[in-house]
Write a protein that holds these residues in place. Sequence first.
Motif, PDB file in Angstrom:
ATOM      1  N   ALA A  44       0.810  -1.138   0.002  1.00 34.95           N
ATOM      2  CA  ALA A  44       0.007  -0.027  -0.048  1.00 34.95           C
ATOM      3  C   ALA A  44       0.600   1.131  -0.047  1.00 34.95           C
ATOM      4  CB  ALA A  44      -0.961  -0.139   1.206  1.00 34.95           C
ATOM      5  N   ARG A  45       0.150   2.380  -0.458  1.00 34.38           N
ATOM      6  CA  ARG A  45       0.801   3.787  -0.356  1.00 34.38           C
ATOM      7  C   ARG A  45       0.428   4.298   0.698  1.00 34.38           C
ATOM      8  NH1 ARG A  45       0.305   8.939  -4.461  1.00 34.38           N
ATOM      9  NH2 ARG A  45       1.960   9.843  -3.412  1.00 34.38           N
ATOM     10  N   VAL A  46       1.323   4.761   1.837  1.00 36.17           N
ATOM     11  CA  VAL A  46       0.841   5.486   3.033  1.00 36.17           C
ATOM     12  C   VAL A  46       1.427   6.749   2.856  1.00 36.17           C
ATOM     13  CG1 VAL A  46       0.893   5.262   5.574  1.00 36.17           C
ATOM     14  CG2 VAL A  46       0.540   2.995   4.095  1.00 36.17           C
ATOM     15  N   GLU A  47       0.326   7.491   3.075  1.00 34.89           N
ATOM     16  CA  GLU A  47       0.845   9.173   3.093  1.00 34.89           C
ATOM     17  C   GLU A  47       0.468   9.780   4.600  1.00 34.89           C
ATOM     18  OE1 GLU A  47      -0.451  11.084  -0.771  1.00 34.89           O
ATOM     19  OE2 GLU A  47      -1.351   9.159  -0.548  1.00 34.89           O
ATOM     20  N   SER A  61       6.667   1.551   5.114  1.00 37.29           N
ATOM     21  CA  SER A  61       7.327   2.794   4.462  1.00 37.29           C
ATOM     22  C   SER A  61       6.254   3.503   4.305  1.00 37.29           C
ATOM     23  CB  SER A  61       8.265   2.659   3.319  1.00 37.29           C
ATOM     24  OG  SER A  61       7.385   2.112   2.187  1.00 37.29           O
ATOM     25  N   TYR A  62       6.203   5.058   4.344  1.00 34.61           N
ATOM     26  CA  TYR A  62       5.457   5.881   4.222  1.00 34.61           C
ATOM     27  C   TYR A  62       6.048   7.435   3.704  1.00 34.61           C
ATOM     28  CZ  TYR A  62       6.780   6.788   9.112  1.00 34.61           C
ATOM     29  OH  TYR A  62       7.520   7.035  10.149  1.00 34.61           O
ATOM     30  N   GLU A  63       5.105   8.117   3.068  1.00 34.28           N
ATOM     31  CA  GLU A  63       5.540   9.550   2.772  1.00 34.28           C
ATOM     32  C   GLU A  63       4.928  10.530   3.782  1.00 34.28           C
ATOM     33  OE1 GLU A  63       4.156  10.672  -1.342  1.00 34.28           O
ATOM     34  OE2 GLU A  63       4.206   8.292  -1.472  1.00 34.28           O
ATOM     35  N   ASP A  64       5.987  11.341   4.581  1.00 35.02           N
ATOM     36  CA  ASP A  64       5.718  12.086   5.807  1.00 35.02           C
ATOM     37  C   ASP A  64       5.773  13.427   5.218  1.00 35.02           C
ATOM     38  OD1 ASP A  64       5.076  13.313   8.138  1.00 35.02           O
ATOM     39  OD2 ASP A  64       7.042  12.508   9.042  1.00 35.02           O
ATOM     40  N   THR A  65       4.732  14.172   5.005  1.00 37.87           N
ATOM     41  CA  THR A  65       4.877  15.734   4.871  1.00 37.87           C
ATOM     42  C   THR A  65       4.549  16.308   6.040  1.00 37.87           C
ATOM     43  OG1 THR A  65       3.819  15.175   2.583  1.00 37.87           O
ATOM     44  CG2 THR A  65       3.607  17.412   3.396  1.00 37.87           C
ATOM     45  N   ASP A  66       5.569  17.158   6.303  1.00 37.05           N
ATOM     46  CA  ASP A  66       5.394  18.176   7.362  1.00 37.05           C
ATOM     47  C   ASP A  66       4.811  19.488   7.015  1.00 37.05           C
ATOM     48  OD1 ASP A  66       6.067  20.054   9.609  1.00 37.05           O
ATOM     49  OD2 ASP A  66       8.040  19.135   9.948  1.00 37.05           O
ATOM     50  N   ILE A  78      -3.753  10.636   7.634  1.00 35.57           N
ATOM     51  CA  ILE A  78      -3.350   9.482   7.101  1.00 35.57           C
ATOM     52  C   ILE A  78      -4.139   9.024   6.052  1.00 35.57           C
ATOM     53  CG2 ILE A  78      -2.512   7.179   7.696  1.00 35.57           C
ATOM     54  CD1 ILE A  78      -2.521   7.974  10.698  1.00 35.57           C
ATOM     55  N   PHE A  79      -3.352   8.570   4.873  1.00 33.31           N
ATOM     56  CA  PHE A  79      -4.103   8.172   3.879  1.00 33.31           C
ATOM     57  C   PHE A  79      -3.249   6.774   3.326  1.00 33.31           C
ATOM     58  CE2 PHE A  79      -4.681  12.488   3.875  1.00 33.31           C
ATOM     59  CZ  PHE A  79      -5.989  12.980   3.289  1.00 33.31           C
ATOM     60  N   ILE A  80      -4.179   5.893   3.216  1.00 32.89           N
ATOM     61  CA  ILE A  80      -3.809   4.594   2.532  1.00 32.89           C
ATOM     62  C   ILE A  80      -4.285   4.351   1.268  1.00 32.89           C
ATOM     63  CG2 ILE A  80      -3.632   1.956   3.001  1.00 32.89           C
ATOM     64  CD1 ILE A  80      -3.832   2.641   5.975  1.00 32.89           C
TER      65      ILE A  80
END
Length: 88
Positions: free
Chosen positions: A2-5, A28-33, A56-58
């Motif tokens: 899955a793509r996790v944001e 693993s995930y994309e973390d946007t500050d 959180i988005f999956i």
Amino acid sequence: MARVELYTTAWCPFCIRAKRLLDSKNVSYEDTDVDRDPQQRLVMQQRGGARTVPQIFINGHPIGGCDELYALERAGELDSLLSADSGE
């Protein structure tokens, strides 16, 4: 996989808890500050409809924040969401 944001801030305890859970599952995930990039806070609000962090988005679907992430874990549903193909 899955793509996790995640949309987070560095100082938010709920953001830290959410990341710890994902880290414990080796996700693993994309973390946007959103503190570093205020424009991304607007993107977050448009995508998920919420103003608080974390968001959180999956696989592109908003699941909510830290409480919702842990609720999925307690219900035994998080692993299947995380193992779903992102379709990319």
